[in-house]
Every structure is written in C-alpha cells, then in structure tokens.
Design an enzyme around this catalytic site. Structure first.
Site, PDB file in Angstrom:
ATOM      1  N   TYR A  58      -4.219  -2.205  -9.690  1.00  0.00           N
ATOM      2  CA  TYR A  58      -4.038  -2.194  -8.235  1.00  0.00           C
ATOM      3  C   TYR A  58      -3.098  -3.309  -7.762  1.00  0.00           C
ATOM      4  O   TYR A  58      -2.173  -3.054  -6.981  1.00  0.00           O
ATOM      5  CB  TYR A  58      -5.407  -2.293  -7.552  1.00  0.00           C
ATOM      6  CG  TYR A  58      -5.306  -2.319  -6.060  1.00  0.00           C
ATOM      7  CD1 TYR A  58      -5.031  -1.165  -5.338  1.00  0.00           C
ATOM      8  CD2 TYR A  58      -5.440  -3.514  -5.350  1.00  0.00           C
ATOM      9  CE1 TYR A  58      -4.904  -1.198  -3.959  1.00  0.00           C
ATOM     10  CE2 TYR A  58      -5.317  -3.554  -3.975  1.00  0.00           C
ATOM     11  CZ  TYR A  58      -5.048  -2.390  -3.285  1.00  0.00           C
ATOM     12  OH  TYR A  58      -4.906  -2.414  -1.922  1.00  0.00           O
ATOM     13  N   SER A  85       0.793  -1.238   0.000  1.00  0.00           N
ATOM     14  CA  SER A  85       0.000   0.000   0.000  1.00  0.00           C
ATOM     15  C   SER A  85       0.823   1.284   0.000  1.00  0.00           C
ATOM     16  O   SER A  85       0.255   2.365  -0.162  1.00  0.00           O
ATOM     17  CB  SER A  85      -0.954   0.008   1.193  1.00  0.00           C
ATOM     18  OG  SER A  85      -1.985  -0.917   0.968  1.00  0.00           O
TER      19      SER A  85
HETATM   20  N1  GLN Z   1      -2.425  -5.384  -1.572  1.00  0.00           N
HETATM   21  C1  GLN Z   1      -2.884  -5.274  -0.217  1.00  0.00           C
HETATM   22  C2  GLN Z   1      -4.380  -5.443  -0.170  1.00  0.00           C
HETATM   23  O1  GLN Z   1      -5.050  -4.959  -1.032  1.00  0.00           O
HETATM   24  C3  GLN Z   1      -2.469  -3.934   0.305  1.00  0.00           C
HETATM   25  C4  GLN Z   1      -2.892  -3.689   1.726  1.00  0.00           C
HETATM   26  C5  GLN Z   1      -1.901  -2.877   2.497  1.00  0.00           C
HETATM   27  O2  GLN Z   1      -0.716  -2.871   2.226  1.00  0.00           O
HETATM   28  N2  GLN Z   1      -2.365  -2.262   3.552  1.00  0.00           N
HETATM   29  O3  GLN Z   1      -4.914  -6.063   0.686  1.00  0.00           O
END
Ligand code: GLN
Length: 310
Positions: free
Chosen positions: A194, A67
């Site tokens: 994403y 994220s």
């Molecule tokens: N790719 C992860 C998700 O979508 C990212 C979440 C994060 O790093 N907080 O769950």
C-alpha cells in the site's frame, strides 16, 4: 468570448484561468515527505483516445499519486480474483473520511469500497502472491509503465519510507482487517504494498495517458492492449464516480460530472468515457483531501468541453 474548439486551446485557457487560484488549500502535512511540497504549482494534461494530447502548466513535474493508485490496483485485483473480490470489499460510497476507523468496525471488517484506505488495503493484500510484497509492487509499477508508455515511472522511496514510519492509522486499519479475517497475508506485507503504490511518482502527462483504457472500454487505445474487460472498465468508472473523492464524491459529481479519483499528493485523474482521460495536479487540498485548484480546473474543463456522464 469565442468558444475554444481545439483541445490545446481549452487546456491553455483552463491553465490561465487557474492562475488566480494557485496556492489555495493545504498540503498533506500528515505525511512528512509531502509537507515540504510548494503549493504554488498547477499542471494539467489531457489524453484523447484518438491519440491527441494536450498539456499546460507544471504537467511535466512528477508528484506523488497517492490514492489515485487505488484505481490501478483495483484493476489488477479484478483481473486476478474476478468477482470474488466483492466478497471482501463493498461498492457503496462511504460518506466518511478516507482513513475512517469507526466504519470498518461497525461493518465487521468488510470495507465499504475499494477506494477508501481500508478497501485499498484489502486490494493490496489480494495482490500478494508467490513473489510477496516485492512481486506485487513490481506488478503495479510494471502496469503503470506500460499504461503510461514511459519506463521512467517509478516509486519515490523517500515518500514510501515516510508514510511507512508515520502511517499509524493505516496500520490500525490493517490490523483490524487481519483480526476480522479479511487480510490473508501478513499485516506488514499488505502495508508495504500500500505505501509503495501510494508513493508512485508520475506527472500529469503520464497519468492522463495511463487512464485512457478507462475511457475506452478497458482497451488501451494507443497500444491496443486489453487492460480489463469492457464491463469491468464500466464498473471501475462507476466506483470512481460514487467513491473516488470519499465524503466529497457527491460534490465532485455535482461540479464535474465525470468519474474521478483524488490523491493527497494533489493529483486527480478524471475519465471522460469515449473521449479521453485528464490529469490535474495542484498540491493544496480541501479538508476531504482533494486538490482544491484541481477540482476547479476539472469543473472549468468539463464546462468548456461539454464532457459529462449525465
Ligand atoms: N497514502 C495516503 C494515506 O493512506 C493516501 C490517502 C489519499 O490519497 N487520499 O493516507
């Protein structure tokens, strides 16, 4: 004890102090490709706007930024859409888990902020253009390579595939956003962007370097490139401060006092405006998905340097 003056001394001291904590927390096992990571690792890197840099521990080991990538996609989307982006996503802290579904429905498909998953899916959709998901992904990788000053920055396709196959909650959020009219492109395209941005693989040194523009009013101090405007840089920092750790954002502000963004790969990017950027990494997470040792390290670093936005 002598107060360390030099950034190299401070970073070395933080790394030494963290040794007794290393291994704490739980790795993100809901993404199969991340479940295998050894939690007994810790890295830290600082990049200063005057060009100095310091690093210690596993600062050269690449990890999944997850994220943290949302900060960079937000930067790109604001450059592309300008303030129009704020019609599609809010800028209030959520107080909820990063992948909360219930909040999105009660707020009629307008995500609280661009750093929770629903908000980042809207941002990913906003980056879709003529080139489709491949074009958007190439733009994201290109930005990170330029910012890190390192063409080796790339996407870990195994992590992207792993999350693509198991990311049912994110698929639910994307479908709900589409049903609410807040995704313009295909659900699959937004999700593809994403999961690929989350699967960017970088080390602490590269990440700290990449965050420098946020400490320097939107200008990369090393290349001179204008990445974003001073006002947007300030606002991205504000959103990191209030939303960067989801339902642990208040605790991070309390402990560290700097804008930051966590990722479930165990990395955290923190910005010390007018000083520099810091990246820490240790894979064991708190229940809210922030690196446990990473937060402790940033707390220690902030106290030794005196860096704070307060
Ligand atoms: N790719 C992860 C998700 O979508 C990212 C979440 C994060 O790093 N907080 O769950």
């Amino acid at each position: 004890m002598r107060r360390p003056q030099d950034i190299d001394d401070i970073v070395a001291l933080v790394c030494r102090d963290m040794q007794r904590h290393i291994g704490r927390g739980r790795v993100a096992d809901y993404i199969p490709a991340l479940a295998r990571i050894d939690p007994r690792q810790f890295g830290i890197a600082v990049a200063l706007i005057d060009g100095r840099a310091a690093a210690a521990g596993d600062a050269d080991t690449a990890f999944s930024v997850q994220s943290i990538s949302k900060v960079f996609t937000l930067t790109l989307a604001l450059e592309k859409l300008g303030d129009g982006l704020w019609k599609r996503v809010g800028r209030e802290p959520s107080g909820s888990a990063f992948n909360s579904i219930v909040q999105l429905e009660s707020e009629r498909g307008i995500p609280r902020n661009p750093l929770i998953n629903a908000g980042a899916l809207v941002v990913a959709d906003a980056l879709l253009g003529e080139g489709g998901p491949e074009g958007a992904i190439a733009a994201i990788v290109g930005l990170l390579r330029r910012l890190a000053g390192d063409a080796r920055v790339s996407i870990d396709e195994e992590v992207a595939a792993s999350e693509g196959e198991t990311g049912f909650r994110n698929a639910s959020l994307a479908n709900f956003l589409r049903a609410s009219g807040n995704l313009r492109g295909a659900v699959a395209d937004g999700l593809q962007v994403y999961v690929h941005q989350c699967a960017l693989s970088m080390n602490c040194r590269q990440l700290a370097r990449a965050g420098l523009y946020l400490a320097n009013q939107g200008v990369d101090p090393l290349s001179g490139a204008e990445v974003t405007t001073p006002l947007r840089a300030r606002r991205i920092n504000a959103i990191m401060m209030t939303c960067g750790h989801y339902d642990a954002s208040g605790d991070f502000a309390f402990r560290v006092g700097l804008p930051g963004k966590s990722g479930v790969g165990g990395g955290i990017l923190a910005i010390a405006p007018r000083h520099g950027a810091v990246a820490v990494w240790s894979p064991g997470l708190s229940p809210q998905g922030s690196s446990l040792v990473g937060v402790l390290a940033l707390q220690r670093l902030a106290s030794l340097t005196g860096w704070s936005v307060f």
